[in-house]
Design a protein around this motif. Structure first.
Motif: not given
Ligand code: CUA
Length: 319
Positions: A234-247
């Motif tokens: 949820a934190v990963f998602d809120e901070e927008g990490c997924g804009a650059c990284h793929t999981i």
């Protein structure tokens, strides 16, 4: 003078030590280059001795007109014919090695893309591409063909103990084969100055038994196991990490930074420079540019306490 000589010796020996030792002969290709090196060194020593001997002789000999013919013959054979034969032979030998280590075949194909300052690694498997980053695993005794390119500037791919090195050029593909002959974690690095964090652009090259490698690659191909409602995700998602990284297996599909699907299964963090520990992970997120200057990833100094802990726990669970 003495101190200069000992400094040179220390530097020379330092290059021979440890897992970056290019004379370790842990790969087929490194061994063929090493043989060429020793032949060159021995040949150079012989030629040096001959030249110094001839110069000393010439210095002491008296000039006599009747010996002119002899001297001319010596110049033609010793000064022209011999070098042409020796240099020509070495050139052909070197080109044969180059042809062999860049030949377009291998039991395994790995695409590596040089980025500032990390490595995008894609294994081509019959089931499709498997993407990872900053760590390369190879099966013992099998020829792996690397297809190399770069995203931004010129980098150079080098695993000294196994073989290489080869330039990575934007818009072009170069090839390099590595056939590991010894198990171990051999260090890899960028060998072309590519900007601020060039010296911190490293990776692990881990040679495994073929069965262990197959199991690793099969696992690497799987998506991540992320629990529904995971607090860290949820934190990963809120901070927008997924804009650059793929999981893989989540909606995080950013193409910019390293793939994090099995992040915690890697030995190192930050492209081969820090151990993969929770403490280093937390610092990586909050003090990013102290950990590795100049990189594109923004620092998140405001991320502290429970939210940081949850994010780190989540990332360290991506095995
Ligand atoms: Cu990449 Cu130096």
């Amino acid at each position: 003078m003495k101190s200069l000589a000992s400094l040179a010796l220390v530097l020379f020996l330092a290059g021979c030590e440890g897992r970056h030792n290019w004379l370790a002969g842990a790969g087929e290709e490194a061994r063929s280059v090493e043989t060429l090196f020793w032949v060159l060194l021995a040949g150079a020593a012989v030629i040096w001795t001959l030249v110094i001997g001839a110069a000393t002789y010439a210095h002491r000999a008296e000039a006599k007109p009747e010996r002119e013919q002899e001297a001319r013959r010596f110049i033609i054979w010793g000064g022209v014919a011999l070098p042409v034969l020796v240099v020509g032979g070495l050139l052909i030998w070197g080109l044969l090695i180059l042809r062999d280590i860049t030949a377009d075949d291998g039991a395994l194909t790995v695409r590596v893309d040089g980025e500032r300052w990390w490595w995008r690694v894609i294994y081509d498997t019959p089931e499709g591409p498997v993407t990872t980053a900053n760590e390369i695993r190879l099966p013992l005794g099998e020829r792996a063909l690397f297809r190399l390119t770069a995203d931004d500037v010129i980098h150079s791919f080098w695993v000294p103990a196994l073989g290489g090195k080869m330039d990575m050029i934007p818009g072009r593909e170069t090839t390099l084969a590595l056939t590991p002959r010894e198990l171990g974690n051999w260090g890899g690095l960028c060998a072309e100055f590519c900007g601020g964090a060039h010296a911190l652009m490293r990776f692990d090259a881990i040679v495994m038994e073929p069965e262990a490698f197959d199991a690793w690659l099969a696992h690497e191909a799987q998506p991540a196991q992320v629990a529904e409602g995971d607090a860290g995700f949820a934190v990963f998602d809120e901070e927008g990490c997924g804009a650059c990284h793929t999981i893989r297996g989540t909606e995080a599909q950013g193409p910019v930074g390293p793939d994090l699907t099995h992040l915690a299964s890697r030995d190192k963090l930050g492209a081969g420079i820090y151990d993969m520990t929770a403490d280093n992970m937390a610092r990586w997120i909050t003090d990013t540019h102290e950990m590795k200057p100049d990189i594109d990833m923004p620092a998140y100094p405001g991320l502290q306490g429970e939210r940081l802990d949850a994010l780190v726990t989540f990332l360290m669970s991506l095995e």
